[in-house]
Design an enzyme around this catalytic site. Sequence first.
Site, mmCIF file in Angstrom:
data_model
loop_
_atom_site.group_PDB
_atom_site.id
_atom_site.type_symbol
_atom_site.label_atom_id
_atom_site.label_comp_id
_atom_site.label_asym_id
_atom_site.label_seq_id
_atom_site.Cartn_x
_atom_site.Cartn_y
_atom_site.Cartn_z
ATOM 1 C CB SER A 30 -45.763 34.886 47.008
ATOM 2 O OG SER A 30 -46.363 34.237 48.112
ATOM 3 C CE LYS A 55 -37.847 22.985 26.098
ATOM 4 N NZ LYS A 55 -38.656 22.601 27.268
ATOM 5 C CB SER A 80 -41.867 15.354 25.546
ATOM 6 O OG SER A 80 -41.181 16.354 26.264
ATOM 7 C CD GLU A 211 -31.302 16.223 36.703
ATOM 8 O OE1 GLU A 211 -31.241 15.943 35.508
ATOM 9 O OE2 GLU A 211 -30.587 15.678 37.569
ATOM 10 N N GLY A 215 -35.676 11.407 37.538
ATOM 11 C CA GLY A 215 -34.935 11.727 36.311
ATOM 12 C C GLY A 215 -33.706 12.563 36.585
ATOM 13 C CG ASP A 217 -30.882 13.328 32.958
ATOM 14 O OD1 ASP A 217 -31.945 13.466 33.592
ATOM 15 O OD2 ASP A 217 -30.554 14.087 32.028
ATOM 16 C CB SER A 312 -39.638 26.348 33.261
ATOM 17 O OG SER A 312 -40.238 25.174 33.767
ATOM 18 C CG ASN A 315 -48.226 25.151 27.719
ATOM 19 O OD1 ASN A 315 -49.131 25.977 27.837
ATOM 20 N ND2 ASN A 315 -47.174 25.344 26.956
HETATM 21 C C1 PLP Z 1 -38.257 22.000 28.318
HETATM 22 C C2 PLP Z 1 -38.739 22.386 29.650
HETATM 23 C C3 PLP Z 1 -37.907 22.285 30.770
HETATM 24 C C4 PLP Z 1 -36.502 21.745 30.697
HETATM 25 O O1 PLP Z 1 -35.674 22.589 29.932
HETATM 26 P P1 PLP Z 1 -34.248 22.127 29.408
HETATM 27 O O2 PLP Z 1 -33.754 23.244 28.582
HETATM 28 O O3 PLP Z 1 -34.446 20.874 28.604
HETATM 29 O O4 PLP Z 1 -33.408 21.842 30.595
HETATM 30 C C5 PLP Z 1 -38.405 22.730 31.979
HETATM 31 N N1 PLP Z 1 -39.660 23.211 32.111
HETATM 32 C C6 PLP Z 1 -40.492 23.306 31.064
HETATM 33 C C7 PLP Z 1 -41.849 23.851 31.273
HETATM 34 C C8 PLP Z 1 -40.053 22.906 29.786
HETATM 35 O O5 PLP Z 1 -40.886 23.007 28.749
#
Ligand code: PLP
Length: 332
Positions: A30, A55, A80, A211, A215, A217, A312, A315
């Site tokens: 972009s 995932k 989740s 993060e 959250g 952690d 990442s 959805n």
């Molecule tokens: C699971 C997930 C994350 C975090 O991934 P981790 O491997 O738990 O650190 C980030 N973004 C999306 C869209 C996810 O589904």
Amino acid sequence: MTSLAITFADVEAAAQRLAGVAHRTPVLRSRTADERSGAELFFKAEHLQRMGAFKFRGAYNALSQFTPEQRRAGALAFSSGNHAQAIALSARLLGMPSVIVMPQDAPPVKLAATRGYQAGQPGSEVILYDRYSEDREAIGRRIAEERGMTLIPPYDHPHVMAGQGTAALELVDEVGRLDKLVVCVGGGGLISGCATAAKHRLPAIEVIGVEPEAGNDTQRSFARGEIVKIDVPQTIADGAQTQAPGRLTFPVTRALVSRIVTVSDAQLVTTMRFFAERLKQIVEPTGCLAAAAVLEGVLGDLRGQRIGVILSGGNVDLAQYGRLLQNNPEIA
Ligand SMILES: *Cc1c(COP(=O)(O)O)cnc(C)c1O
């Protein structure tokens, strides 16, 4: 020195298992984002991955290594959301049952999609639990024992971590030298795999984790030098509502990631809107973590640098998406 849970060879082997099954997702550019940051940004579009998030990579890599006996009983997951869909889809592709333990308040779109991926696969079901009062790991382990199923955790598993790393491997192999790789952090599966791949290919690269502010952690665990557990964080980044980094992911993250930064829910909304308006892309709140750190100035001056950014996932319930883009996060 204790050895880390995965090596680069594990990520390479995962890439071979995923070839022809996972999408090789595009790298988006972009001009507006580049101008805003002063950097050259390369967005790895994992929101366009099968089931809408990276995932799928880890889940398929794990399930494809089951023995015939494990395949007969099938896979179990507690999640989740996106890990649930990833296991459900991978199980069906490999012809095995799946049981998914999900929180009652998981986004409806993720619940429906998970059940959709299980359709037609005998022995598959979703089991709901209360995130604030019940222990999903205990529930998961009990069902796994009763039914002989193999539990695949969302991040703390070497095959999952290695699978997730293939996202960064593809990115680096496509765009070449990068100064930084910016990756969102929940339990650390994605960043541990991605850092393993990126640091092997480009030893000088700086890998940075992001993060949600509420959250943090992993950021706290970095500061303390050991795993810190927090209460279930309240954030729109539902994929990063983890309470602690994993026992396997944390040592890898600590060894290969230089720092962890945080972004607010408001910054995530601004970034979601940017992707919708400018790139015409639907990216879920958690999926915007890394990009928000880059575009909202959290990482400071990035001028002249080449930066890889993992988007990442995509959805998000469309009604919630609409509310988030219209309102500020407090009233969404
Ligand atoms: C699971 C997930 C994350 C975090 O991934 P981790 O491997 O738990 O650190 C980030 N973004 C999306 C869209 C996810 O589904």
